[in-house]
Design a protein around this motif. Sequence first.
Motif, PDB file in Angstrom:
ATOM      1  N   PHE A 181       0.830  -1.203   0.000  1.00 46.87           N
ATOM      2  CA  PHE A 181       0.000   0.000   0.000  1.00 46.87           C
ATOM      3  C   PHE A 181       0.870   1.261   0.000  1.00 46.87           C
ATOM      4  O   PHE A 181       0.594   2.221  -0.729  1.00 46.87           O
ATOM      5  CB  PHE A 181      -0.932   0.007   1.207  1.00 46.87           C
ATOM      6  CG  PHE A 181      -1.778   1.246   1.314  1.00 46.87           C
ATOM      7  CD1 PHE A 181      -2.790   1.494   0.390  1.00 46.87           C
ATOM      8  CD2 PHE A 181      -1.553   2.185   2.315  1.00 46.87           C
ATOM      9  CE1 PHE A 181      -3.569   2.648   0.470  1.00 46.87           C
ATOM     10  CE2 PHE A 181      -2.331   3.336   2.405  1.00 46.87           C
ATOM     11  CZ  PHE A 181      -3.334   3.563   1.475  1.00 46.87           C
ATOM     12  N   LEU A 182       1.919   1.255   0.791  1.00 52.43           N
ATOM     13  CA  LEU A 182       2.805   2.416   0.842  1.00 52.43           C
ATOM     14  C   LEU A 182       3.504   2.626  -0.504  1.00 52.43           C
ATOM     15  O   LEU A 182       3.695   3.765  -0.941  1.00 52.43           O
ATOM     16  CB  LEU A 182       3.825   2.252   1.966  1.00 52.43           C
ATOM     17  CG  LEU A 182       3.246   2.296   3.380  1.00 52.43           C
ATOM     18  CD1 LEU A 182       4.333   2.002   4.421  1.00 52.43           C
ATOM     19  CD2 LEU A 182       2.613   3.652   3.681  1.00 52.43           C
ATOM     20  N   ILE A 237       1.048   4.266  -2.690  1.00 55.49           N
ATOM     21  CA  ILE A 237       0.957   5.685  -2.350  1.00 55.49           C
ATOM     22  C   ILE A 237       2.016   6.482  -3.111  1.00 55.49           C
ATOM     23  O   ILE A 237       1.734   7.527  -3.719  1.00 55.49           O
ATOM     24  CB  ILE A 237       1.122   5.886  -0.826  1.00 55.49           C
ATOM     25  CG1 ILE A 237      -0.198   5.597  -0.102  1.00 55.49           C
ATOM     26  CG2 ILE A 237       1.586   7.312  -0.505  1.00 55.49           C
ATOM     27  CD1 ILE A 237      -0.099   5.723   1.409  1.00 55.49           C
ATOM     28  N   ASN A 260       1.469   6.510  -7.002  1.00 49.29           N
ATOM     29  CA  ASN A 260       0.332   7.323  -7.441  1.00 49.29           C
ATOM     30  C   ASN A 260       0.403   8.766  -6.961  1.00 49.29           C
ATOM     31  O   ASN A 260      -0.560   9.522  -7.114  1.00 49.29           O
ATOM     32  CB  ASN A 260      -0.975   6.687  -6.958  1.00 49.29           C
ATOM     33  CG  ASN A 260      -1.313   5.414  -7.701  1.00 49.29           C
ATOM     34  OD1 ASN A 260      -1.884   5.451  -8.780  1.00 49.29           O
ATOM     35  ND2 ASN A 260      -0.945   4.269  -7.141  1.00 49.29           N
ATOM     36  N   ARG A 279       0.333   9.936  -3.949  1.00 52.43           N
ATOM     37  CA  ARG A 279      -0.699  10.177  -2.950  1.00 52.43           C
ATOM     38  C   ARG A 279      -0.125  10.139  -1.525  1.00 52.43           C
ATOM     39  O   ARG A 279      -0.691   9.518  -0.634  1.00 52.43           O
ATOM     40  CB  ARG A 279      -1.817   9.155  -3.086  1.00 52.43           C
ATOM     41  CG  ARG A 279      -2.639   9.295  -4.355  1.00 52.43           C
ATOM     42  CD  ARG A 279      -3.240  10.691  -4.533  1.00 52.43           C
ATOM     43  NE  ARG A 279      -4.015  11.114  -3.373  1.00 52.43           N
ATOM     44  CZ  ARG A 279      -5.308  10.849  -3.216  1.00 52.43           C
ATOM     45  NH1 ARG A 279      -5.961  10.164  -4.143  1.00 52.43           N
ATOM     46  NH2 ARG A 279      -5.949  11.273  -2.146  1.00 52.43           N
ATOM     47  N   ALA A 280       0.974  10.823  -1.318  1.00 48.70           N
ATOM     48  CA  ALA A 280       1.546  10.906   0.026  1.00 48.70           C
ATOM     49  C   ALA A 280       0.580  11.548   1.004  1.00 48.70           C
ATOM     50  O   ALA A 280       0.717  11.393   2.224  1.00 48.70           O
ATOM     51  CB  ALA A 280       2.857  11.695  -0.013  1.00 48.70           C
ATOM     52  N   ASP A 281      -0.425  12.261   0.487  1.00 45.76           N
ATOM     53  CA  ASP A 281      -1.406  12.895   1.365  1.00 45.76           C
ATOM     54  C   ASP A 281      -2.224  11.875   2.151  1.00 45.76           C
ATOM     55  O   ASP A 281      -2.816  12.212   3.183  1.00 45.76           O
ATOM     56  CB  ASP A 281      -2.355  13.779   0.543  1.00 45.76           C
ATOM     57  CG  ASP A 281      -3.107  12.988  -0.533  1.00 45.76           C
ATOM     58  OD1 ASP A 281      -2.444  12.370  -1.381  1.00 45.76           O
ATOM     59  OD2 ASP A 281      -4.351  13.008  -0.515  1.00 45.76           O
ATOM     60  N   CYS A 282      -2.279  10.630   1.659  1.00 44.81           N
ATOM     61  CA  CYS A 282      -3.043   9.582   2.350  1.00 44.81           C
ATOM     62  C   CYS A 282      -2.256   8.934   3.481  1.00 44.81           C
ATOM     63  O   CYS A 282      -2.829   8.180   4.281  1.00 44.81           O
ATOM     64  CB  CYS A 282      -3.467   8.500   1.363  1.00 44.81           C
ATOM     65  SG  CYS A 282      -4.664   9.046   0.128  1.00 44.81           S
ATOM     66  N   LEU A 283      -0.949   9.211   3.547  1.00 49.09           N
ATOM     67  CA  LEU A 283      -0.076   8.516   4.487  1.00 49.09           C
ATOM     68  C   LEU A 283      -0.524   8.679   5.935  1.00 49.09           C
ATOM     69  O   LEU A 283      -0.636   7.705   6.690  1.00 49.09           O
ATOM     70  CB  LEU A 283       1.361   9.010   4.304  1.00 49.09           C
ATOM     71  CG  LEU A 283       2.436   8.394   5.201  1.00 49.09           C
ATOM     72  CD1 LEU A 283       2.527   6.894   4.978  1.00 49.09           C
ATOM     73  CD2 LEU A 283       3.785   9.049   4.927  1.00 49.09           C
ATOM     74  N   ILE A 327      -9.388   3.384   4.135  1.00 50.79           N
ATOM     75  CA  ILE A 327      -8.829   4.697   3.788  1.00 50.79           C
ATOM     76  C   ILE A 327      -9.795   5.567   2.967  1.00 50.79           C
ATOM     77  O   ILE A 327      -9.994   6.744   3.293  1.00 50.79           O
ATOM     78  CB  ILE A 327      -7.474   4.539   3.052  1.00 50.79           C
ATOM     79  CG1 ILE A 327      -6.398   4.034   4.024  1.00 50.79           C
ATOM     80  CG2 ILE A 327      -7.029   5.844   2.420  1.00 50.79           C
ATOM     81  CD1 ILE A 327      -5.912   5.054   5.020  1.00 50.79           C
ATOM     82  N   TYR A 362     -11.184   9.144   4.374  1.00 50.43           N
ATOM     83  CA  TYR A 362     -10.958  10.391   3.649  1.00 50.43           C
ATOM     84  C   TYR A 362     -12.266  11.177   3.540  1.00 50.43           C
ATOM     85  O   TYR A 362     -12.295  12.395   3.740  1.00 50.43           O
ATOM     86  CB  TYR A 362     -10.392  10.085   2.259  1.00 50.43           C
ATOM     87  CG  TYR A 362      -9.842  11.297   1.548  1.00 50.43           C
ATOM     88  CD1 TYR A 362      -8.538  11.722   1.786  1.00 50.43           C
ATOM     89  CD2 TYR A 362     -10.621  12.029   0.661  1.00 50.43           C
ATOM     90  CE1 TYR A 362      -8.023  12.833   1.142  1.00 50.43           C
ATOM     91  CE2 TYR A 362     -10.120  13.148   0.015  1.00 50.43           C
ATOM     92  CZ  TYR A 362      -8.819  13.543   0.260  1.00 50.43           C
ATOM     93  OH  TYR A 362      -8.314  14.660  -0.370  1.00 50.43           O
TER      94      TYR A 362
END
Length: 423
Positions: free
Chosen positions: A335-336, A339, A342, A344-348, A361, A365
Amino acid sequence: MNKKELEKERFCKVSSILYSASQPIRILSHLEWNRDIKRQFFADKCKELPKVNYPQFDPSKTLTLVNEARALIGNTDIDNWLQRISIKLEYGALMMASAGTKKFYEFSEKLYGKPTNPFTDGKSTPLELANTFDKQISSYANYDLGAPPPMCYLASDIAKQMQDAVVKMFGDEAPQVEIVDELSANALANPKLIRIRKTACFTDLDAQQLISHEAHIHVATSINGLHQPHLKILAAGHPGTTKTQEGLAVFSEYITNAIDLDRLRRLADRILAIQMAIEGANFLDVYHYFLERIGNESQAYENTRRVFRGGVLTGGAPFTKDGVYLEGFIRVHNFLKAIAANGRADCLKLLFCGKMDIEDIPVLYKLEEMGLCQPAKYLPPWVKDARYLLAYLTCSEFLNKMDMTKNYAHYEELLQSIPKTLN
């Protein structure tokens, strides 16, 4: 109150009911074996199956609350998330109620899976992973790792390092660290207390492993969940969150250089032992398997106990929870990497807002956008300062795209021309 506000109020109410439903579910403490069982096992020269009785558990409180919550659940994405949680709580309560029977294993498999269940790729399995790790680690047997001589550090040494670490991270909210006589693992943590087993033997890396695993993940996500004013369920460490929570905890060891081959082998051995038990091996068979692997009678017993607690000691119906450590690690790692791939570090940071599963997740969000899910108050150091993590994931993302079959073939030919040495 408009429709949107009514929906938000309903989500909060269902979350609160499910949190109450989760409170009686204390699986590991319910399945603990007291020291007398271990003493008798060795008094019987390790030739008799342990005699274990579990306390009665009444699941009615949890089941009643789950049904109350379901009466309020609709059909939105957020409702589907709450429904998934209700199912996990129901299974958890029924599993506790059936401890010591074959029914226990049926619920354990539903909650934690089994070693032959495939990963997201639909092909690889935790059992394949464990066998691969075992074979690879065995190939290093004659290599000098440069490690210091094995030592047994006392629980008091580990407790002091742990206390210093949690005070540094959590300040006034730091849990107390306590040394206890009996525990189902070397250490267990909750938001108020970290317990360390007095008789456990710790290596030079165990302190950092426990800090990375227990404090930086389990305690942090628990406290962060308790800081959620609208979604109380995020403070509940129910079985539906176990794969992600243990996966994050093992990844935390990995990304902080606290993990070693011995730790990986222990995690792989748990999966292999669970599969043995599923296929019919009894407590004595698995005990001798561990004894041959590690040569320590006491630890072989503890490892075997973890596999059979709650299940059937004659084989065929073990407790499968210990398979989630490596499985969860792979899920979190993938998953990381996704991230990073894509952008999408904002989802970390959402991973640490409380006790949750990776699959939650998208819902979290949405809940964050609605003002119902608050950002995590505490983050592990490797996320708070994410420079190394994101650099690692960036490199890893490119490596994933390479044709490793051709790469390995090239270097295998190269290595075959090099004579093997003993070091």
